[in-house]
Design an enzyme around this catalytic site. Structure first.
Site, PDB file in Angstrom:
ATOM      1  N   LYS A  38      57.427  18.477   0.986  1.00 28.72           N
ATOM      2  CA  LYS A  38      58.645  18.260   1.983  1.00 28.72           C
ATOM      3  C   LYS A  38      58.313  18.453   3.411  1.00 28.72           C
ATOM      4  O   LYS A  38      57.096  18.868   3.581  1.00 28.72           O
ATOM      5  CB  LYS A  38      59.841  19.386   1.612  1.00 28.72           C
ATOM      6  CG  LYS A  38      59.440  20.709   1.977  1.00 28.72           C
ATOM      7  CD  LYS A  38      60.552  21.725   1.107  1.00 28.72           C
ATOM      8  CE  LYS A  38      59.951  23.071   1.318  1.00 28.72           C
ATOM      9  NZ  LYS A  38      60.572  24.131   0.516  1.00 28.72           N
ATOM     10  N   ARG A 136      71.004  30.819  -2.430  1.00 36.01           N
ATOM     11  CA  ARG A 136      70.840  29.728  -1.595  1.00 36.01           C
ATOM     12  C   ARG A 136      71.549  28.458  -2.604  1.00 36.01           C
ATOM     13  O   ARG A 136      72.597  28.068  -2.215  1.00 36.01           O
ATOM     14  CB  ARG A 136      69.552  29.535  -1.183  1.00 36.01           C
ATOM     15  CG  ARG A 136      69.193  28.413  -0.175  1.00 36.01           C
ATOM     16  CD  ARG A 136      68.001  28.313   0.367  1.00 36.01           C
ATOM     17  NE  ARG A 136      66.970  27.975  -0.392  1.00 36.01           N
ATOM     18  CZ  ARG A 136      65.760  27.490  -0.124  1.00 36.01           C
ATOM     19  NH1 ARG A 136      65.275  27.945   0.999  1.00 36.01           N
ATOM     20  NH2 ARG A 136      64.874  27.148  -1.124  1.00 36.01           N
ATOM     21  N   TYR A 264      58.785  24.601  35.652  1.00 38.53           N
ATOM     22  CA  TYR A 264      60.520  24.480  35.873  1.00 38.53           C
ATOM     23  C   TYR A 264      60.955  25.962  36.004  1.00 38.53           C
ATOM     24  O   TYR A 264      60.364  27.147  35.345  1.00 38.53           O
ATOM     25  CB  TYR A 264      61.144  23.939  34.698  1.00 38.53           C
ATOM     26  CG  TYR A 264      60.838  22.485  34.658  1.00 38.53           C
ATOM     27  CD1 TYR A 264      61.050  21.703  35.581  1.00 38.53           C
ATOM     28  CD2 TYR A 264      60.490  21.866  33.417  1.00 38.53           C
ATOM     29  CE1 TYR A 264      61.002  20.300  35.607  1.00 38.53           C
ATOM     30  CE2 TYR A 264      60.342  20.535  33.400  1.00 38.53           C
ATOM     31  CZ  TYR A 264      60.419  19.707  34.326  1.00 38.53           C
ATOM     32  OH  TYR A 264      60.296  18.389  34.110  1.00 38.53           O
ATOM     33  N   MET A 313      58.714  19.792  28.224  1.00 37.05           N
ATOM     34  CA  MET A 313      58.946  18.789  26.965  1.00 37.05           C
ATOM     35  C   MET A 313      57.507  18.295  26.732  1.00 37.05           C
ATOM     36  O   MET A 313      57.257  18.115  25.589  1.00 37.05           O
ATOM     37  CB  MET A 313      59.965  17.494  27.336  1.00 37.05           C
ATOM     38  CG  MET A 313      60.190  16.830  26.294  1.00 37.05           C
ATOM     39  SD  MET A 313      61.083  15.240  26.513  1.00 37.05           S
ATOM     40  CE  MET A 313      62.717  16.314  27.227  1.00 37.05           C
TER      41      MET A 313
HETATM   42  C1  LIG Z   1      59.808  25.019  -0.206  1.00 39.01           C
HETATM   43  C2  LIG Z   1      59.734  25.482  -1.384  1.00 39.01           C
HETATM   44  C3  LIG Z   1      58.804  26.041  -2.066  1.00 39.01           C
HETATM   45  C4  LIG Z   1      57.317  25.954  -1.614  1.00 39.01           C
HETATM   46  O1  LIG Z   1      57.171  27.390  -1.021  1.00 39.01           O
HETATM   47  P1  LIG Z   1      55.776  28.128  -0.475  1.00 39.01           P
HETATM   48  O2  LIG Z   1      56.175  29.389   0.069  1.00 39.01           O
HETATM   49  O3  LIG Z   1      55.518  27.010   0.953  1.00 39.01           O
HETATM   50  O4  LIG Z   1      54.609  27.634  -1.448  1.00 39.01           O
HETATM   51  C5  LIG Z   1      58.826  26.281  -3.556  1.00 39.01           C
HETATM   52  N1  LIG Z   1      59.886  26.080  -4.333  1.00 39.01           N
HETATM   53  C6  LIG Z   1      61.172  25.688  -3.554  1.00 39.01           C
HETATM   54  C7  LIG Z   1      62.329  25.607  -4.310  1.00 39.01           C
HETATM   55  C8  LIG Z   1      61.130  25.229  -2.185  1.00 39.01           C
HETATM   56  O5  LIG Z   1      62.174  24.971  -1.398  1.00 39.01           O
END
Ligand SMILES: *Cc1c(COP(=O)(O)O)cnc(C)c1O
Length: 368
Positions: A38, A136, A264, A313
């Site tokens: 991701k 979550r 700045y 920036m």
């Molecule tokens: C992002 C994520 C992971 C990966 O976690 P790491 O600590 O980067 O290995 C695994 N499972 C879920 C559900 C995640 O959202």
């Protein structure tokens, strides 16, 4: 590798292979590995990295959103892709690209079944997520009966896996909490599997879970940060190699006289004569303002040069008073020795935030 001539993120694919093999060595033979790619593979480049991991015969991928999965498919990724946080508005596209949704509550289940039926799907693979303490996303254990009865009313979808996510797998002070999560995941799977009548894959661990809770690997483990070279502890970091090396160059050197200011809002005022270097990297590239005013630093000729004044920036200014260097010289923002994790700590954040924030403006260069 020739010296950098502009800001670049070098991606060391050999290091990626090393990390993948190390993580694999931590699991029992036959445990599947899911690579979490991701957020552009944590800021590295999801397409290139996923194709490379696919060549290493990784079993599964996960992304957060549907668009990320489509991009992988267009790049030639054919392994299954779990979408961790799909939005109902994208379900048709998700099916078109053979992406597999995380189903985490009754609403998303109903929304998905409706679309899957409209699209005449049979046994479309879905993944059911349970909440075991992160609070979550996920069903709770007492949703199981409703969930199973809903699943039994349709042949459009089939449960490929059941999973949950650990809240504090890297924090051994929270070991009791994590052991509780592991136990409640076991209870949930033992409860739901007989009701479903078949056994989906079970998975719970992220990177730190893989390293700290070998008893909880189940059928598959999910790793993100480990692939990119961080073990989330001093002990484990030794076994990993960060894959991203962020470099830039010195655009200009200034002598700053006593009483003059830099940047700045005149945030830095000099109480003596110093020498500064201006670098072509700023908050739009992912080096946020929290690294300014003496917190963060870069490495020039092996020496630390702190960022002075506010991060701009497109630029930062660093103090090079005692460093032998000239305009055009290479600058290391982070590499395998001065790591992104160490730089992140200077601004009280974590490697994840720093590396995922390196913006798409920064050119990616692959070391193969
Ligand atoms: C992002 C994520 C992971 C990966 O976690 P790491 O600590 O980067 O290995 C695994 N499972 C879920 C559900 C995640 O959202």
């Amino acid at each position: 590798m020739p010296k950098a001539q502009e800001t670049i993120l070098e991606i060391d694919l050999k290091a990626l292979k090393h990390n993948f093999e190390y993580l694999k060595s931590k699991t029992k033979n036959g445990t599947k590995i899911l690579g979490v790619v991701k957020a552009f593979a944590y800021g590295n480049d999801a397409n290139e990295i996923a194709c490379y991991l696919q060549d290493l015969n990784i079993d599964y991928f996960a992304v957060a959103y549907v668009q990320e999965g489509i991009s992988l498919r267009n790049a030639g990724v054919s392994k299954p892709i779990l979408v961790l946080h799909p939005q109902a508005v994208n379900f048709k596209l998700l099916i078109k690209y053979c992406l597999e949704p995380n189903i985490y509550n009754a609403k998303i289940l109903n929304d998905f079944i409706k679309i899957a039926e409209d699209e005449n799907q049979e046994n479309y693979p879905v993944h059911i997520k349970f909440n075991t303490g992160l609070n979550r996303l996920g069903f709770n254990e007492n949703d199981i009966d409703d969930l199973v009865s809903k699943l039994k009313q349709t042949s459009s979808i089939k449960v490929t896996s059941i999973f949950s996510h650990l809240a504090a797998s890297e924090d051994l002070n929270e070991k009791d909490f994590t052991l509780n999560q592991i136990q409640s995941f076991k209870n949930i799977s033992e409860n739901i599997i007989p009701k479903l009548g078949y056994k989906p894959l079970l998975h719970l661990c992220n990177t730190s879970g893989i390293l700290n809770y070998p008893e909880a690997h189940f059928d598959m483990v999910r790793t993100g940060i480990g692939l990119y070279g961080f073990g989330n502890s001093e002990k484990e970091n030794k076994h990993f190699k960060p894959i991203g090396i962020l470099k830039t160059i010195i655009s200009q050197i200034h002598i700053i006289e006593k009483g003059s200011s830099v940047g700045y809002n005149r945030a830095f005022k000099s109480d003596k004569q110093i020498k500064t270097a201006t670098l072509p990297i700023g908050h739009a590239d992912g080096i946020g303002r929290q690294y300014g005013n003496g917190k963060g630093f870069v490495i020039i000729n092996g020496q630390k040069a702190p960022i002075i004044g506010n991060v701009c920036m497109d630029m930062v200014m660093v103090n090079i008073t005692n460093i032998d260097c000239k305009e055009g010289d290479e600058v290391i923002v982070f590499d395998q020795k001065n790591t992104a994790e160490q730089l992140a700590e200077t601004a009280s954040t974590i490697s994840y935030e720093l590396i995922t924030g390196i913006s798409q403006r920064v050119k990616r260069v692959y070391l193969k």
